[in-house]
Design a protein around this motif. Sequence first.
Motif: not given
Length: 208
Positions: A2-12, A55-61
Motif C-alpha cells: 500500500x506504500x507503493x504509488x498507484x500511478x507511476x511515471x515510466x521510462x521505456x 512500435x513508433x519511435x515517438x511512442x513505442x509499445x
Amino acid sequence: MSDLPAQLPVFPLPGALLFPRWQLPLNIFEPRYLNMIDDVMQEERVIGMIQSMGGPKSKPNLAHTGCAGRITAWSETGDGRYLITLTGLARFNIKQELSVTTPYRQVLADWAPFEGDLYEVAPACMPDRHRLVRALRDYTDVNDMSTDWQAVEEAPLETLINALCSGCPFSVIEKQALVEAQTLKDRAETLITLLEMDVSGPEGGTLQ
C-alpha cells in the motif's frame, strides 16, 4: 504494498533492466525525462523502468511488466544532464496507460502479483549457484569472454543473477522473460536456459 504509488511515471528503455534491490545508474538527457525527474524528486522519487517493445519511435509499445525504483542518488552535470541511480523496489504489471498532459508517460500499476519482491529471498528458496556458474563458464568459453571468477564465486547470489541478467547481450524478448520470471529461482532457471541456448548454437532455439 500500500506504500507503493498507484500511478507511476515510466521510462521505456529496451535492454535496461531493474530488479528489486538491484541498482541501475542512468544518464538522463532527453527533455521529457529531465522533466520527469524534476517532478518525481518533489514527491516519492519513484519511477518505473520498463522495456519498449517495437512500435513508433515517438511512442513505442510498452512491455506488460516492469520494475519500479526509487532515486537514491542524483547529480546534475554542467551540460544539464542528470546522473541518477535507481534502487529497485518491486515489479509491476501495467493495468492501464493513462491519458496525461505530462511529456512523459504514466500508468496505473498493479503491484499485487509481485508482493514477494518486497522481501529478502529465503536461503531455502535460493537457486543452485554451481549450476549457474557451470553454465556461465561454458557461455564465456564459447564467446571468448574474460571473467573475474573470484568475484563470481564470492558475489551474493541474487546480485550475481541480476548482474548477469542485466549485462549479458540477450535480446529484448529474452530480457523481458527474465523480468517476468516470478521468483529469483525462476529468474536463475531462465538465465541458465538462455546461457545454454547460446552455447548450443542456432539449433538451441530462442525464447518466444
